[in-house]
Write an enzyme that holds these catalytic residues in place. Structure first.
Site, short mmCIF file in Angstrom:
data_model
loop_
_atom_site.label_atom_id
_atom_site.label_comp_id
_atom_site.label_asym_id
_atom_site.label_seq_id
_atom_site.Cartn_x
_atom_site.Cartn_y
_atom_site.Cartn_z
N SER A 186 0.73 -2.14 -1.43
CA SER A 186 0.02 -1.96 -2.39
C SER A 186 -1.01 -3.13 -2.54
CB SER A 186 1.02 -1.70 -3.40
OG SER A 186 0.39 -1.71 -4.67
N ASP B 284 -19.65 -13.13 -12.83
CA ASP B 284 -20.07 -13.63 -11.49
C ASP B 284 -18.99 -13.82 -10.58
OD1 ASP B 284 -18.79 -15.40 -13.00
OD2 ASP B 284 -19.71 -17.20 -12.24
N HIS C 84 4.79 5.93 -3.79
CA HIS C 84 4.15 4.65 -3.46
C HIS C 84 5.17 3.50 -2.75
CE1 HIS C 84 1.14 1.77 -4.30
NE2 HIS C 84 1.91 0.91 -4.87
#
Length: 427
Positions: free
Chosen positions: A143, A353, A406
């Site tokens: 994951s 940023d 998953h």
């Protein structure tokens, strides 16, 4: 410290690393990792495998609850379980430890900006050199750990001899909006699967939502349970070992009290365990920043994109639908573990940023063997985005399967068997 546990030999390691790797002489963090080898093999020269767990904000597995992958890996490796910075025993970052910054939300945000994949990779490299010098090691990323693996291949491929990824090939260039737009569609599909399996649960779920809308219901910690927080229980749909758990929770929902129908203590305790981020506050704070690169802020992406999917509107005319792996600004008002971190989360959501997490040119010229399991019906990581990434990484081999959810690598040794075979024979 070395100790033995259930047929395993465990060695604990600690290492001081810079908070900001670009300022090595600045503040430091104490990193923790546990090395595990099968009993009887502790004196063998086995190669090391670094496990990079899902998250962000989850500590590494503990040896008293080993996943299927660990049992499969131990005959071949010394396994290193790293508590990624900010989790477990690696300088945990939560409402208590971050309270030292007071109300300076900017300082907290600046601090937590150093807890993404790029810093985790640089931590891992210092740990690798501490344990085995210049020799590269193998990584297995599950994951979010797969996201970290792609950053590893971008920043320090010389540290890797082999990489395995399970359910964790991220978009390399997509914005968080792209991630959540795809995630909402998949989550709706998993709702349909759940209610098709348990048709009567729609009535129960709708009844719970209606009760919460009309009553001031409190969780064991004292905070109110809102309808929208109840909806976040859909995160259980994403893994095989928890897909059915909401059904068995809903069947305990109602009881009869002095004033009539109430939600039961059993139900509320179970809900509290699922909706609280007390055990992993970094998941809440950093879940969107893990996708942030360049000059575009995430700006509460999941919250904004949700408006494109009216099925999740609990005030609408349709049946209740559960959300999945999304974080919302209101959770920092309702979850006591997140409330003190609200200002920092707002600051991070507006941040522009962010440094790049992936080096596209380096990945295109990659020489490290990489094999990845892509789960066709993964609720958390988009198959199409994963396959697009696989095409962008030179030599990356994929195994696409609809046999696993998953958490496939945790529940079935066959997943790692397949990746080992793919790495050996080239598919």
């Amino acid at each position: 410290m070395t100790y033995r546990h259930n047929g395993l030999v465990c060695v604990d390691h600690t290492l001081d690393v810079p908070l900001d790797h670009t300022v090595p002489e600045g503040p430091s963090l104490r990193l923790f990792a546990r090395e595990i080898v099968a009993e009887g093999h502790e004196h063998e020269e086995l190669p090391r495998l670094l496990w990079l767990q899902g998250g962000p904000g989850n500590r590494a597995e503990r040896p008293n609850a080993p996943g299927a992958w660990l049992r499969r890996a131990l005959p071949h490796f010394r396994v290193v379980l790293l508590d990624q910075r900010g989790t477990g025993r690696s300088a945990p970052a939560d409402r208590r430890t971050l309270a030292r910054f007071g109300d300076d939300h900017q300082r907290v945000a600046d601090h937590l900006a150093h807890f993404r994949a790029d810093s985790i990779v640089r931590d891992a490299e210092l740990l690798r050199r501490s344990l085995q010098g210049d020799r590269p090691w193998t990584v297995l990323g599950q994951s979010f750990g797969g996201f970290v693996t792609l950053t590893y291949l971008s920043l320090a491929p010389e540290g890797l001899v082999q990489a395995y990824v399970t359910g964790g090939l991220p978009t390399l260039t997509g914005h968080a909006d792209d991630v959540y737009r795809a995630a909402y569609a998949r989550t709706l599909a998993h709702n349909e699967r759940f209610f098709a399996r348990y048709p009567d649960d729609q009535r129960l779920a709708d009844a719970v939502a209606a009760h919460l809308a009309e009553h001031d219901v409190r969780l064991p910690g004292g905070e109110r349970l809102s309808v929208r927080r109840f909806q976040t229980l859909g995160i259980t749909f994403g893994t095989a070992d928890r897909f059915d758990s909401l059904h068995y929770l809903l069947e305990t929902a109602f009881t009869t009290g002095p004033s009539g129908t109430e939600l039961s203590d059993v139900f509320l305790r179970g809900v509290d365990a699922l909706v609280s981020y007390a055990e992993r506050p970094l998941y809440g704070v950093l879940h969107e920043p893990i996708y942030a690169q360049g000059g575009r802020p995430t700006a509460w992406s999941a919250h904004r994109v949700r408006a494109e999917f009216p099925a999740f509107d609990a005030q609408g005319a349709g049946p209740i639908r559960f959300t999945g792996e999304m974080i919302y600004p209101w959770q920092f008002e309702e979850d006591p573990a997140l409330v003190p971190l609200r200002g920092a989360a707002e600051t991070l959501a507006a941040r522009r940023d962010w440094p790049a997490l992936y080096d596209l040119d380096r990945l295109a010229a990659n020489e490290v063997p990489v094999t990845a399991a892509v789960y066709a019906n993964d609720m958390f990581v988009d198959r199409r985005q994963s396959l697009e990434t696989a095409r962008a990484v030179r030599g990356l081999r994929t195994w696409v399967t609809d046999d696993h959810a998953h958490d496939g690598v945790r529940v079935d040794t066959a997943v790692l068997d397949q990746l080992f075979a793919l790495a050996t024979d080239g598919g």
